[in-house]
Design an enzyme around this catalytic site. Structure first.
Site, PDB file in Angstrom:
ATOM      1  N   HIS A 184       2.384   3.478  -9.073  1.00  0.00           N
ATOM      2  CA  HIS A 184       2.184   2.041  -9.317  1.00  0.00           C
ATOM      3  C   HIS A 184       3.376   1.445 -10.058  1.00  0.00           C
ATOM      4  O   HIS A 184       3.777   0.315  -9.801  1.00  0.00           O
ATOM      5  CB  HIS A 184       0.885   1.809 -10.096  1.00  0.00           C
ATOM      6  CG  HIS A 184      -0.338   2.180  -9.309  1.00  0.00           C
ATOM      7  ND1 HIS A 184      -0.575   1.688  -8.040  1.00  0.00           N
ATOM      8  CD2 HIS A 184      -1.376   3.012  -9.590  1.00  0.00           C
ATOM      9  CE1 HIS A 184      -1.706   2.199  -7.582  1.00  0.00           C
ATOM     10  NE2 HIS A 184      -2.214   3.006  -8.505  1.00  0.00           N
TER      11      HIS A 184
ATOM     12  N   LEU B 169      10.552 -20.598  -4.885  1.00  0.00           N
ATOM     13  CA  LEU B 169       9.565 -19.723  -4.245  1.00  0.00           C
ATOM     14  C   LEU B 169       8.199 -19.825  -4.927  1.00  0.00           C
ATOM     15  O   LEU B 169       8.103 -19.771  -6.154  1.00  0.00           O
ATOM     16  CB  LEU B 169      10.056 -18.268  -4.340  1.00  0.00           C
ATOM     17  CG  LEU B 169       9.051 -17.194  -3.863  1.00  0.00           C
ATOM     18  CD1 LEU B 169       8.906 -17.223  -2.341  1.00  0.00           C
ATOM     19  CD2 LEU B 169       9.484 -15.806  -4.325  1.00  0.00           C
TER      20      LEU B 169
ATOM     21  N   ASP C 213       0.825  -1.215   0.000  1.00  0.00           N
ATOM     22  CA  ASP C 213       0.000   0.000   0.000  1.00  0.00           C
ATOM     23  C   ASP C 213       0.862   1.270   0.000  1.00  0.00           C
ATOM     24  O   ASP C 213       1.958   1.278   0.547  1.00  0.00           O
ATOM     25  CB  ASP C 213      -0.913  -0.018   1.231  1.00  0.00           C
ATOM     26  CG  ASP C 213      -2.066   0.971   1.103  1.00  0.00           C
ATOM     27  OD1 ASP C 213      -2.334   1.446  -0.017  1.00  0.00           O
ATOM     28  OD2 ASP C 213      -2.696   1.265   2.131  1.00  0.00           O
TER      29      ASP C 213
HETATM   30  C1  IPE Z   1      -5.507  -2.609  -0.220  1.00  0.00           C
HETATM   31  O1  IPE Z   1      -5.140  -1.281  -0.366  1.00  0.00           O
HETATM   32  C2  IPE Z   1      -5.477  -3.310  -1.540  1.00  0.00           C
HETATM   33  C3  IPE Z   1      -4.174  -3.463  -2.176  1.00  0.00           C
HETATM   34  C4  IPE Z   1      -3.021  -3.092  -1.674  1.00  0.00           C
HETATM   35  C5  IPE Z   1      -4.182  -4.079  -3.470  1.00  0.00           C
HETATM   36  P1  IPE Z   1      -6.217  -0.117  -0.533  1.00  0.00           P
HETATM   37  O2  IPE Z   1      -5.450   1.130  -0.686  1.00  0.00           O
HETATM   38  O3  IPE Z   1      -7.157  -0.473  -1.615  1.00  0.00           O
HETATM   39  O4  IPE Z   1      -6.992  -0.188   0.843  1.00  0.00           O
HETATM   40  P2  IPE Z   1      -7.838   0.929   1.603  1.00  0.00           P
HETATM   41  O5  IPE Z   1      -8.836   1.465   0.634  1.00  0.00           O
HETATM   42  O6  IPE Z   1      -6.891   1.991   2.047  1.00  0.00           O
HETATM   43  O7  IPE Z   1      -8.439   0.208   2.761  1.00  0.00           O
HETATM   44  C1  IPE Z   2      -1.560   0.275  -3.370  1.00  0.00           C
HETATM   45  O1  IPE Z   2      -1.318   1.655  -3.418  1.00  0.00           O
HETATM   46  C2  IPE Z   2      -1.782  -0.323  -4.732  1.00  0.00           C
HETATM   47  C3  IPE Z   2      -3.181  -0.676  -5.035  1.00  0.00           C
HETATM   48  C4  IPE Z   2      -4.168  -0.625  -4.217  1.00  0.00           C
HETATM   49  C5  IPE Z   2      -3.441  -1.144  -6.385  1.00  0.00           C
HETATM   50  P1  IPE Z   2      -2.500   2.703  -3.418  1.00  0.00           P
HETATM   51  O2  IPE Z   2      -2.856   3.004  -4.830  1.00  0.00           O
HETATM   52  O3  IPE Z   2      -3.615   2.231  -2.581  1.00  0.00           O
HETATM   53  O4  IPE Z   2      -1.786   3.946  -2.783  1.00  0.00           O
HETATM   54  P2  IPE Z   2      -2.436   4.981  -1.743  1.00  0.00           P
HETATM   55  O5  IPE Z   2      -2.969   4.186  -0.611  1.00  0.00           O
HETATM   56  O6  IPE Z   2      -3.503   5.726  -2.485  1.00  0.00           O
HETATM   57  O7  IPE Z   2      -1.297   5.854  -1.345  1.00  0.00           O
HETATM   58 MG    MG Z   3      -4.027   2.460  -0.607  1.00  0.00          MG
END
Ligand code: IPE
Ligand code: IPE
Ligand code: MG
Length: 236
Positions: free
Chosen positions: A32, A126, A15
């Site tokens: 990303h 792995l 995240d």
């Molecule tokens: C969880 O992250 C999903 C992934 C890392 C793929 P999100 O960014 O979607 O989660 P919330 O919305 O902060 O809970």
């Molecule tokens: C995690 O990073 C990746 C996915 C959920 C695909 P985020 O895109 O949720 O990044 P933040 O949480 O907005 O910083």
């Molecule tokens: Mg996120």
């Protein structure tokens, strides 16, 4: 680093890509992209450490709520990642699997993923599980439906339904429960990730955004895990 105890299965909520990009005045997709680079290093380090299973949360069933350009961009980056990395993953004896209903992804992503599954299916290193269009509630609901079908068809008696049998209806069948769950970016929640499977996992939360999660940080998380006393409800 040398560890007293290595987790057999590490699961990661990757995240913070969006906030990493925002901090740099970059578009979210740049985050990303950077996240994929971080992932590449963590997979490599997992292999060299001798970790058996690595699961990464790449796209949740709730992530469809994001703007369509971001969703499309994430899948494009995924296709690029598999394109670029599949050769090396295979050389390193990594076996790729997907958790989640990935067939709902765009067609080119489904094809790429299936190529990765096919190519690496006999590898014994792995086991790298990518959670894509994954949601734990969805997984559990599908499992319950599977159980209901088997009971109705007479293939399963209610008395035979144990926790172990139920686990076989989940996407994670044959994968041991995660010993260590890591979440980056300072968020302290599961966001619908491995709810059943993480019943007795150890959690490590890192403040850094996923693109900044280096193999060194990863090893710190594993060192933290190695210090924990796991009791599983018993006494030590
Ligand atoms: C969880 O992250 C999903 C992934 C890392 C793929 P999100 O960014 O979607 O989660 P919330 O919305 O902060 O809970
Ligand atoms: C995690 O990073 C990746 C996915 C959920 C695909 P985020 O895109 O949720 O990044 P933040 O949480 O907005 O910083
Ligand atoms: Mg996120």
């Amino acid at each position: 680093m040398k560890f007293e105890r290595l987790p057999d299965h590490v699961a990661i909520v990757m995240d913070g890509n969006g906030r990493w990009a925002k901090m740099r005045n970059l578009p979210r997709l740049a985050g990303h992209n950077a996240g994929m680079k971080a992932l590449k290093e963590i997979v490599k380090r997992s292999s060299t450490l001798g970790i058996r299973h690595l699961t990464v949360y790449a796209f949740s069933t709730e992530n469809w709520r994001r703007p369509s350009e971001e969703v499309g961009g994430i899948f494009k980056i995924l296709v690029q990642y598999v394109d670029k990395e599949l050769g090396e993953l295979h050389e390193n004896n990594v076996k790729v699997s997907v958790l989640g209903n990935y067939k709902k992804l765009p067609e080119d992503a489904v094809k790429k993923l299936e190529e990765a599954l096919r190519k690496t299916k006999d590898n014994s290193g792995l086991q790298f599980h990518i959670a894509l269009n994954y949601g734990s509630r969805d997984e559990i609901l599908q499992a319950v439906k599977g159980v209901a079908r088997d009971v109705a068809a007479g293939n399963l008696a209610e008395s035979e339904l144990t926790e172990a049998v139920f686990s076989q209806y989940l996407f994670t069948k044959d994968i041991p429960d995660p010993d260590l769950v890591i979440r980056t970016s300072g968020e302290v929640r599961l966001s619908n990730f491995l709810l059943w499977q993480s019943a007795y996992s150890e959690f490590v939360f890192s403040e850094v955004y996923w693109p900044d999660f280096t193999p060194e940080r990863y090893e710190e998380a594993i060192a933290e895990y190695a210090k924990r006393a796991r009791r599983f409800g018993g006494v030590k």
